[in-house]
Enzyme design. Structure first.
Site, short mmCIF file in Angstrom:
data_model
loop_
_atom_site.label_atom_id
_atom_site.label_comp_id
_atom_site.label_asym_id
_atom_site.label_seq_id
_atom_site.Cartn_x
_atom_site.Cartn_y
_atom_site.Cartn_z
N ASP A 86 -5.72 -70.12 57.58
CA ASP A 86 -4.64 -70.43 56.63
C ASP A 86 -5.02 -71.62 55.75
O ASP A 86 -4.46 -72.71 55.89
CB ASP A 86 -3.37 -70.74 57.45
CG ASP A 86 -2.16 -71.03 56.56
OD1 ASP A 86 -2.15 -70.57 55.40
OD2 ASP A 86 -1.24 -71.73 57.03
N PHE A 101 -7.64 -74.50 59.75
CA PHE A 101 -6.70 -75.16 58.83
C PHE A 101 -5.36 -75.26 59.56
O PHE A 101 -4.34 -74.73 59.11
CB PHE A 101 -6.55 -74.39 57.51
CG PHE A 101 -7.82 -74.21 56.74
CD1 PHE A 101 -8.32 -75.24 55.94
CD2 PHE A 101 -8.53 -73.01 56.79
CE1 PHE A 101 -9.50 -75.07 55.21
CE2 PHE A 101 -9.71 -72.84 56.07
CZ PHE A 101 -10.19 -73.86 55.28
N ALA A 141 -13.58 -77.04 57.70
CA ALA A 141 -13.44 -75.69 58.25
C ALA A 141 -14.62 -74.79 57.86
O ALA A 141 -15.06 -73.97 58.66
CB ALA A 141 -12.13 -75.07 57.77
N ASP A 185 -8.98 -78.84 61.78
CA ASP A 185 -8.44 -79.35 60.52
C ASP A 185 -9.26 -80.57 60.12
O ASP A 185 -9.86 -81.23 60.95
CB ASP A 185 -6.96 -79.73 60.66
CG ASP A 185 -6.23 -79.75 59.33
OD1 ASP A 185 -5.53 -78.77 59.02
OD2 ASP A 185 -6.38 -80.74 58.57
N ARG A 244 3.31 -66.56 62.03
CA ARG A 244 2.91 -67.18 63.30
C ARG A 244 3.42 -66.35 64.47
O ARG A 244 2.74 -66.16 65.48
CB ARG A 244 3.45 -68.61 63.36
CG ARG A 244 2.84 -69.49 62.27
CD ARG A 244 3.07 -70.96 62.50
NE ARG A 244 4.33 -71.43 61.97
CZ ARG A 244 4.47 -72.12 60.83
NH1 ARG A 244 3.41 -72.41 60.10
NH2 ARG A 244 5.64 -72.53 60.43
N CYS A 277 -2.35 -68.85 49.88
CA CYS A 277 -1.11 -69.35 49.26
C CYS A 277 -1.36 -69.77 47.82
O CYS A 277 -0.57 -70.49 47.23
CB CYS A 277 -0.52 -70.49 50.08
SG CYS A 277 -1.61 -71.90 50.23
N1 SAH Z 1 -1.63 -73.45 59.08
C1 SAH Z 1 -0.76 -74.56 58.79
C2 SAH Z 1 -0.80 -74.98 57.34
C3 SAH Z 1 -2.17 -75.29 56.80
S1 SAH Z 1 -2.13 -76.23 55.36
C4 SAH Z 1 0.67 -74.22 59.20
O1 SAH Z 1 0.97 -73.04 59.40
O2 SAH Z 1 1.47 -75.15 59.33
C5 SAH Z 1 -3.78 -76.52 55.03
C6 SAH Z 1 -4.45 -77.50 55.97
O3 SAH Z 1 -5.84 -77.45 55.64
C7 SAH Z 1 -4.05 -78.96 55.87
O4 SAH Z 1 -3.65 -79.42 57.13
C8 SAH Z 1 -5.33 -79.70 55.42
O5 SAH Z 1 -5.51 -80.94 56.08
C9 SAH Z 1 -6.40 -78.75 55.84
N2 SAH Z 1 -7.65 -78.76 55.08
C10 SAH Z 1 -7.83 -78.80 53.74
N3 SAH Z 1 -9.13 -78.68 53.44
C11 SAH Z 1 -9.80 -78.54 54.61
C12 SAH Z 1 -11.16 -78.34 54.96
N4 SAH Z 1 -12.12 -78.24 54.04
N5 SAH Z 1 -11.47 -78.22 56.27
C13 SAH Z 1 -10.52 -78.29 57.22
N6 SAH Z 1 -9.22 -78.47 56.95
C14 SAH Z 1 -8.86 -78.60 55.66
#
Ligand code: SAH
Length: 389
Positions: free
Chosen positions: A292, A223, A272, A244, A208, A332
């Site tokens: 992410d 995400f 997303a 998200d 970040r 991840c």
């Molecule tokens: N970037 C964040 C972590 C992301 S974790 C950080 O640095 O803190 C992954 C995220 O993706 C979660 O919040 C989850 O709600 C979201 N997510 C999962 N599938 C998704 C989709 N199809 N579209 C949008 N968001 C999604």
């Protein structure tokens, strides 16, 4: 005659010699006649192989914790091992009040996770042998860290494979619903009782900061969860859009933006994949993008589908990049290796029809040590890519 010593096949012993701590049940020549806990191991000729966590029900029957069979796995052993792991994190103390103190096998403490959020600890005991040693772990953590409370986020599904129940349980003191995290000058609220993982994604901290240093113009955090990348991007960008699928996560992103005095954040609750597709159709452009996603490959069987997902996401994100724009893209998924991820992003770059320049390749931060001989300790990889077209 069965004894308290676990006898490991010569194949299992060879694996241990290669630096990997796990002995699978199929490599257990003779099970120890004791309940879950610390046991001594030996090879079929009786040569000592050190100490291991013994999990009677798990496929991973033994996890080596000490090569020295003469060691005593007692309170002072725990104190030394935990103190060593904690000392490793010292350089982070001035940068953040939240970090992982113990990263399981990465810190020579298999199946144990300890995350620190300001004055509180969140632990995960992911093997039956650790559950049996819970009291000493809590006791030593209290001595070394003196936290206001310790919470067990023992709701991880891997516990089922150890024959352990899933639960979220207070082990000591009190732990609030929300904890303010300070991360390189940005603040956000972690949710230890209910949030993802142990309350936040500590592993992306440095990424970040890396992307935040390039923030300008229009920024996009895909995400976003509770906006962790977005908050860093808002420091340099004119506007930031956080996307998200979780309304709850976005609500917290909004609260986090307020806490940082950020007025330029727009939150979009959407899938997303769809959001990116529609943005490409509209011809939108962004100067900086964070991508992410959650682990798209949950197991070996889902790798092919996951790679298709990563390809789509990355191709769409590249199409949204303004000339000179920067994309930070992460995976991840443990099952998607570094090489596989690089390949899939390369495929996306080829289809984008623009020269995509690799600016940085990142792995795990200091507090999530990836041990080379233990691939399972590594899962996070990231690429910083510039649209050179
Ligand atoms: N970037 C964040 C972590 C992301 S974790 C950080 O640095 O803190 C992954 C995220 O993706 C979660 O919040 C989850 O709600 C979201 N997510 C999962 N599938 C998704 C989709 N199809 N579209 C949008 N968001 C999604």
């Amino acid at each position: 005659m069965p004894s308290s010593i676990a006898v490991v096949t010569s194949r299992g012993a060879k694996r241990l010699a290669g630096g990997h701590p796990w002995v699978f049940r199929s490599d257990l020549a003779e099970a120890p006649n004791v309940p879950a806990g610390a046991v001594r191991m030996a090879d079929p000729r009786g040569q000592p192989l050190g100490w291991a966590w013994w999990s009677p029900q798990s496929e991973i029957a033994l996890r080596r914790v000490d090569r020295d069979s003469e060691a005593a796995i007692d309170r002072s052993w725990w104190r030394a091992r935990l103190a060593h792991a904690i000392a490793r994190r010292a350089p982070l103390a001035t940068l953040t009040n939240a970090c992982r103190l113990v990263h399981g096998e990465g810190d020579g403490l298999p199946a144990l996770v300890v995350d620190k959020y300001d004055r509180w600890l969140v632990v995960q005991l992911l093997s039956a042998a650790l559950e049996a040693q819970r009291a000493v772990i809590v006791d030593v953590l209290n001595e070394l860290v003196a936290p206001d409370g310790i919470l067990a986020r023992n709701d991880a599904s891997v516990r089922a494979r150890e024959g352990l129940s899933k639960q979220v349980e207070l082990l000591s003191g009190t732990v609030p619903e929300e904890i303010e995290v300070n991360e390189h000058g940005v603040t956000y609220l972690a949710a230890p009782w209910t949030g993802q993982k142990t309350g936040a994604f500590l592993d992306q901290r440095e990424n970040r900061v890396l992307l935040g240093a390039h923030a300008r113009g229009r920024a996009l955090d895909v995400f976003s969860y509770h906006g962790s990348f977005a908050l860093h991007l808002a420091r340099g960008a004119e506007s930031v859009t956080a996307v998200d699928a979780s309304a709850g996560a976005l609500e917290r992103a909004r609260v986090n933006a307020d806490r940082n005095g950020i007025t330029t954040l727009a939150c979009v609750e959407a899938d997303a994949f769809e959001f990116l597709r529609e943005s490409v159709v509209r011809g939108d452009r962004y100067d900086v993008i964070a991508l992410d996603p959650p682990a798209l490959a949950k197991n070996r069987g889902s790798i092919a589908g996951a790679l298709r997902g990563y390809k789509e996401l990355n191709l769409r994100a590249m199409r949204l990049l303004a000339p000179g724009g920067l994309l930070f893209t992460a995976s991840c998924s443990y099952h998607v290796t570094k090489a596989m991820f690089l390949d899939v992003v390369r495929d996306a770059a080829a289809d984008s029809g623009r020269p995509m320049i690799l600016r940085a390749l990142t792995g795990q931060p200091l507090d999530h040590p990836e041990v080379l001989t233990v691939p399972e300790t590594g899962y996070l990889k990231g690429l910083l890519i510039e649209n050179g077209g």
